[in-house]
Design an enzyme around this catalytic site. Structure first.
Site, PDB file in Angstrom:
ATOM      1  N   CYS A 178      30.602 -32.413 -20.434  1.00 57.94           N
ATOM      2  CA  CYS A 178      31.007 -33.763 -20.832  1.00 57.94           C
ATOM      3  C   CYS A 178      29.898 -34.464 -21.620  1.00 57.94           C
ATOM      4  CB  CYS A 178      31.384 -34.585 -19.604  1.00 57.94           C
ATOM      5  SG  CYS A 178      29.982 -35.102 -18.584  1.00 57.94           S
ATOM      6  N   CYS A 231      26.681 -35.618 -19.632  1.00 57.21           N
ATOM      7  CA  CYS A 231      25.798 -34.495 -19.276  1.00 57.21           C
ATOM      8  C   CYS A 231      25.067 -33.980 -20.508  1.00 57.21           C
ATOM      9  CB  CYS A 231      26.606 -33.369 -18.621  1.00 57.21           C
ATOM     10  SG  CYS A 231      26.982 -33.657 -16.877  1.00 57.21           S
ATOM     11  N   CYS A 237      34.344 -31.624 -16.458  1.00 55.24           N
ATOM     12  CA  CYS A 237      33.039 -31.124 -16.925  1.00 55.24           C
ATOM     13  C   CYS A 237      32.581 -29.954 -16.060  1.00 55.24           C
ATOM     14  CB  CYS A 237      32.017 -32.258 -16.871  1.00 55.24           C
ATOM     15  SG  CYS A 237      30.330 -31.734 -17.265  1.00 55.24           S
ATOM     16  N   CYS A 248      28.845 -31.468 -14.168  1.00 51.10           N
ATOM     17  CA  CYS A 248      28.871 -32.547 -13.163  1.00 51.10           C
ATOM     18  C   CYS A 248      30.163 -32.575 -12.363  1.00 51.10           C
ATOM     19  CB  CYS A 248      28.632 -33.897 -13.814  1.00 51.10           C
ATOM     20  SG  CYS A 248      30.026 -34.490 -14.824  1.00 51.10           S
ATOM     21  N   ASP A 250      15.497  13.238 -25.527  1.00 51.14           N
ATOM     22  CA  ASP A 250      14.302  13.925 -25.052  1.00 51.14           C
ATOM     23  C   ASP A 250      13.262  14.008 -26.162  1.00 51.14           C
ATOM     24  OD1 ASP A 250      15.387  14.281 -22.558  1.00 51.14           O
ATOM     25  OD2 ASP A 250      16.172  16.281 -22.982  1.00 51.14           O
TER      26      ASP A 250
END
Length: 491
Positions: free
Chosen positions: A21, A24, A109, A112, A306
């Protein structure tokens, strides 16, 4: 004034595309003044969309599942408008006193979990005030406390790692100490011993995280019995132990060809003694370390060959993590010149498609590794004399299933197990009475040498058992590694 700058644009777009969101996003971009957070959610989202607009009025959302799509800003705005209308009655107080959202269609979100979406709006604040007024308490001051679900810390940490990895973070750390008060924490160990456990890489058990964990567990009355409140005034200020600079790792990928039959992929060291003077890893990484000015590196590849096996065709995909590089900005031309420098330094290897990649992109090299196919060319010897007709039947064998017990030659570094593998096809070329060439297309992870000689019966069936001869492999080349990564570049 919108609080984000051009420097924040990449982080903001990354987080928004993954479901974070606006509030945030502000937190992760370091917006530390209150005004933007107070704006209504719908207004914040519209402003963020305008900020992230491209020249084509499009916002590219990098969603890995389903595959990446281009979504027009107007369509995105319309869909989110429908999800987050500022209507009445979205938040209610239930009969048991808990407060919940009635809007099940909210685009929640992923960091959060909606706390900084609906619950920062005026509607929710009014509901809290109504609850306080209805409680009937008399008070002149108050403490407002908020208790978050513990999983928020996990989600914030995940989002922070995403940003950190994506941005190739440069970090400046200042370490403080205060010897005079170092014993302030010691009483916590007696009350909460389970919070303070020794660790090999920690000089003291009293880490900040351990102390915070103990403070969350200790009762207030127990704390007040053990520690003065207010705290005593110290005589000296903190000292600075160190100031360190560090840069997040950068990643370089490409494909390498190996033309020598006397060159290991990684340094060949046994009991501290180097057996061969160089390796594929060193011939590539030494140049990268010098140019990127990195402290160290980690080399990985799609399988390994190898020491006596060549890798031809388009080469084998590899990736190198450069730890704490001092230089990280390169033009495509500079990377091409670096590739040419590596190729000019040795006739034992060649590198192609050298490029900077992200940490996440390296995962493509390992994805479904055992489901990929590899093509080999081998020179086979047989103890019995053979004719061309004796080997032609191998051409008709398709998708041969074999069982391979961990080969004796790698048993010291691989767990003992029986691995089922598939030989998809074989193509023979007669050389003489005791030699023929065998071209194989196999499942990745197949031990080709053991499929030829049988490894004392540990691989069944094998070329020797199929032909009823004793067979051995004299030369082996990897002709292709069918991993479509990293992307091919124009020369």
């Amino acid at each position: 004034m919108f609080p984000l700058t051009e420097e924040n644009k990449h982080v903001a777009q990354l987080l928004l595309s993954t479901g974070t969101c606006p509030r945030c996003i502000f937190r992760f971009c370091g917006v530390d003044f209150h005004a933007p957070y107070k704006l209504p959610y719908k207004e914040l989202l519209n402003e963020l969309q305008k900020f992230l607009e491209t020249e084509k009025d499009e916002l590219i959302l990098e969603v890995m599942n389903p595959p990446p799509k281009k979504i027009r800003l107007q369509e995105l705005a319309d869909s989110i408008d429908n999800l987050s209308q500022n209507g009445e009655g979205r938040i209610s107080v239930s009969q048991d006193g808990s407060i919940a959202s009635k809007n099940s269609n909210l685009n929640v979100c992923n960091v959060c979990l909606g706390i900084l979406q609906e619950f920062c709006e005026k509607d929710f604040v009014k509901k809290v005030c109504q609850k306080v007024e209805a409680s009937g308490f008399e008070f002149t001051s108050l403490v407002f406390s908020v208790s978050f679900p513990p999983q928020l810390s996990v989600r914030e940490h995940a989002a922070w790692l995403l940003v950190k990895q994506e941005m190739s973070l440069f970090e400046v750390s200042v370490v403080f100490a205060h010897p005079e008060t170092v014993e302030d924490c010691h009483f916590l160990a007696a009350i909460c011993p389970d919070c303070f456990k020794p660790a090999k890489n920690k000089q003291s058990v009293f880490t900040r995280m351990a102390v915070m964990k103990a403070l969350n567990k200790i009762k207030e009355e127990d704390f007040l019995k053990q520690f003065p409140c207010p705290p005593n005034s110290p005589k000296a200020v903190c000292t600075v132990l160190e100031i360190e600079c560090a840069h997040g790792a950068v990643f370089v990928a490409g494909r390498y060809n190996k033309y020598s039959r006397n060159l290991p992929q990684t340094p060949w060291i046994i009991d501290g003694e180097r057996k061969l003077e160089s390796s594929v890893e060193e011939l590539i990484s030494d140049h990268l370390l010098a140019v990127f000015k990195a402290e160290s590196f980690n080399f990985s590849s799609s399988g390994r060959e190898d020491v006596d096996v060549r890798t031809l065709g388009n080469g084998r995909p590899f990736a190198i993590e450069l730890v704490n590089p001092h230089r990280v900005h390169f033009t495509s031309q500079e990377i091409k010149e670096l590739q040419q420098k590596i190729n000019n330094s040795s006739n034992k290897i060649q590198v192609r498609d050298l490029q900077l990649v992200t940490r996440e992109a390296i995962g493509h090299m390992k994805e479904g590794e055992e489901e990929k196919t590899k093509t080999y060319s081998a020179l086979i010897w047989t103890d019995k004399a053979i004719q061309k007709t004796d080997i032609e039947f191998l051409n008709d064998i398709k998708d041969l299933k074999i069982d391979q017990k961990t080969p004796l030659r790698v048993l010291h570094r691989r767990p003992l197990a029986v691995r089922a593998r598939v030989i998809h096809s074989m193509e023979t070329q007669y050389v003489d009475e005791h030699h023929f060439r065998l071209r194989l297309k196999t499942q990745a992870g197949t031990y080709i040498k053991e499929f030829v000689h049988g490894d004392f019966g540990r691989t069944k069936p094998n070329i020797g058992s199929l032909m009823n001869v004793t067979a051995d492999i004299l030369e082996l080349d990897v002709e292709s590694v069918d991993v479509d990564w990293p992307p091919a570049l124009d020369d």
